[in-house]
Scaffold this motif. Structure first.
Motif, PDB file in Angstrom:
ATOM      1  N   GLY A  55      -7.986  12.862  -3.896  1.00  0.00           N
ATOM      2  CA  GLY A  55      -7.482  13.910  -3.004  1.00  0.00           C
ATOM      3  C   GLY A  55      -8.587  14.516  -2.156  1.00  0.00           C
ATOM      4  O   GLY A  55      -8.408  14.754  -0.955  1.00  0.00           O
ATOM      5  N   LEU A  56      -9.740  14.761  -2.765  1.00  0.00           N
ATOM      6  CA  LEU A  56     -10.875  15.326  -2.045  1.00  0.00           C
ATOM      7  C   LEU A  56     -11.337  14.389  -0.928  1.00  0.00           C
ATOM      8  O   LEU A  56     -11.557  14.820   0.206  1.00  0.00           O
ATOM      9  N   VAL A  57     -11.456  13.120  -1.238  1.00  0.00           N
ATOM     10  CA  VAL A  57     -11.898  12.141  -0.238  1.00  0.00           C
ATOM     11  C   VAL A  57     -10.880  12.025   0.883  1.00  0.00           C
ATOM     12  O   VAL A  57     -11.243  11.953   2.063  1.00  0.00           O
ATOM     13  N   ARG A  58      -9.604  12.027   0.547  1.00  0.00           N
ATOM     14  CA  ARG A  58      -8.571  11.976   1.595  1.00  0.00           C
ATOM     15  C   ARG A  58      -8.678  13.178   2.518  1.00  0.00           C
ATOM     16  O   ARG A  58      -8.517  13.060   3.733  1.00  0.00           O
ATOM     17  N   GLY A  59      -8.962  14.351   1.966  1.00  0.00           N
ATOM     18  CA  GLY A  59      -9.154  15.544   2.786  1.00  0.00           C
ATOM     19  C   GLY A  59     -10.362  15.426   3.704  1.00  0.00           C
ATOM     20  O   GLY A  59     -10.308  15.797   4.875  1.00  0.00           O
ATOM     21  N   SER A 112     -16.724   8.558   7.600  1.00  0.00           N
ATOM     22  CA  SER A 112     -15.311   8.232   7.628  1.00  0.00           C
ATOM     23  C   SER A 112     -15.077   6.775   7.245  1.00  0.00           C
ATOM     24  O   SER A 112     -14.181   6.458   6.471  1.00  0.00           O
ATOM     25  N   ALA A 113     -15.912   5.882   7.768  1.00  0.00           N
ATOM     26  CA  ALA A 113     -15.776   4.453   7.451  1.00  0.00           C
ATOM     27  C   ALA A 113     -16.041   4.178   5.976  1.00  0.00           C
ATOM     28  O   ALA A 113     -15.391   3.320   5.369  1.00  0.00           O
ATOM     29  N   VAL A 114     -16.983   4.898   5.389  1.00  0.00           N
ATOM     30  CA  VAL A 114     -17.316   4.698   3.973  1.00  0.00           C
ATOM     31  C   VAL A 114     -16.251   5.321   3.073  1.00  0.00           C
ATOM     32  O   VAL A 114     -15.842   4.736   2.067  1.00  0.00           O
ATOM     33  N   GLY A 122     -10.429   6.795  -0.390  1.00  0.00           N
ATOM     34  CA  GLY A 122      -9.233   7.630  -0.339  1.00  0.00           C
ATOM     35  C   GLY A 122      -7.953   6.845  -0.518  1.00  0.00           C
ATOM     36  O   GLY A 122      -6.918   7.413  -0.851  1.00  0.00           O
ATOM     37  N   GLU A 123      -8.014   5.531  -0.317  1.00  0.00           N
ATOM     38  CA  GLU A 123      -6.827   4.693  -0.471  1.00  0.00           C
ATOM     39  C   GLU A 123      -6.671   4.139  -1.888  1.00  0.00           C
ATOM     40  O   GLU A 123      -5.670   3.506  -2.193  1.00  0.00           O
ATOM     41  N   PHE A 124      -7.655   4.371  -2.754  1.00  0.00           N
ATOM     42  CA  PHE A 124      -7.572   3.890  -4.131  1.00  0.00           C
ATOM     43  C   PHE A 124      -6.493   4.636  -4.890  1.00  0.00           C
ATOM     44  O   PHE A 124      -6.273   5.821  -4.685  1.00  0.00           O
ATOM     45  N   SER A 125      -5.871   3.921  -5.825  1.00  0.00           N
ATOM     46  CA  SER A 125      -4.948   4.591  -6.737  1.00  0.00           C
ATOM     47  C   SER A 125      -5.761   5.286  -7.828  1.00  0.00           C
ATOM     48  O   SER A 125      -6.941   4.999  -8.020  1.00  0.00           O
TER      49      SER A 125
END
Length: 178
Positions: free
Chosen positions: A52-56, A75-77, A82-85
């Motif tokens: 959640g933090l990375v997605r934010g 953003s690229a890294v 952020g897409e990981f389950s």
């Protein structure tokens, strides 16, 4: 003496005093092992929160259309993370802790001058080389190339200098040559 008795005697013995190169290997393995283990624990303790933090962060970085170089790199890294389950993050955390433990085991064993640690470092390093080569072939960066070269140098140095796997006459010639 049976084969297994010879193996036990070889792996259990204390090696010659640690030289400067081995001290650098101990330092490198200790730092890397600690960092990877800490990251693994962080991923395990809050795997859902990290995603959640990375997605934010990615959403924040994508707000500005005139992004500079650093926000674009971040953003690229971060976007793939952020897409990981949550399950994938847990597995990555467990893997990181195990890898960190292996690296720390190598460092402690080398510092205590144990023959098994020399073999473990060479074998673990050799197993990693094909993966590192694949990464370098996929995309060449100074960091990837540097990691590959350092790992190859460590494997060659320990195997050759410490007479592992029968190189340079094996253990019988280790005390004569050094």
């Amino acid at each position: 003496m049976t084969f297994w008795q010879k193996v036990k005697r070889e792996l259990g013995r204390e090696t010659q005093p640690v030289d400067t190169v081995v001290r650098l290997i101990i330092l490198e393995r200790g730092i890397r092992g600690t960092l990877v283990a800490v990251v693994g624990v962080a991923w395990l303790t809050s795997s859902r929160g990290i995603v959640g933090l990375v997605r934010g962060w990615v959403a924040e970085l994508n707000v500005n259309p005139e992004r500079r170089l650093i926000p674009r790199i971040l953003s690229a890294v971060l976007r793939p993370i952020g897409e990981f389950s949550t399950r994938t993050v847990l597995l990555i955390g467990i893997g990181a802790i195990l890898f960190g433990a292996l690296e720390l085991t190598e460092a402690v064993g080398l510092a205590r001058r144990r023959r098994w640690a020399e073999y473990l470092t060479v074998i673990a390093g050799s197993i990693g080389i094909p993966f590192e080569i694949m990464e370098v072939l996929r995309r060449q960066t100074p960091v990837r190339i540097g990691i590959l070269l350092i790992n190859v140098a460590i494997v060659i140095y320990l195997a050759w200098q410490k007479h592992l796997f029968g190189l340079r006459g094996g253990v019988a010639t280790e005390t004569e040559a050094s």
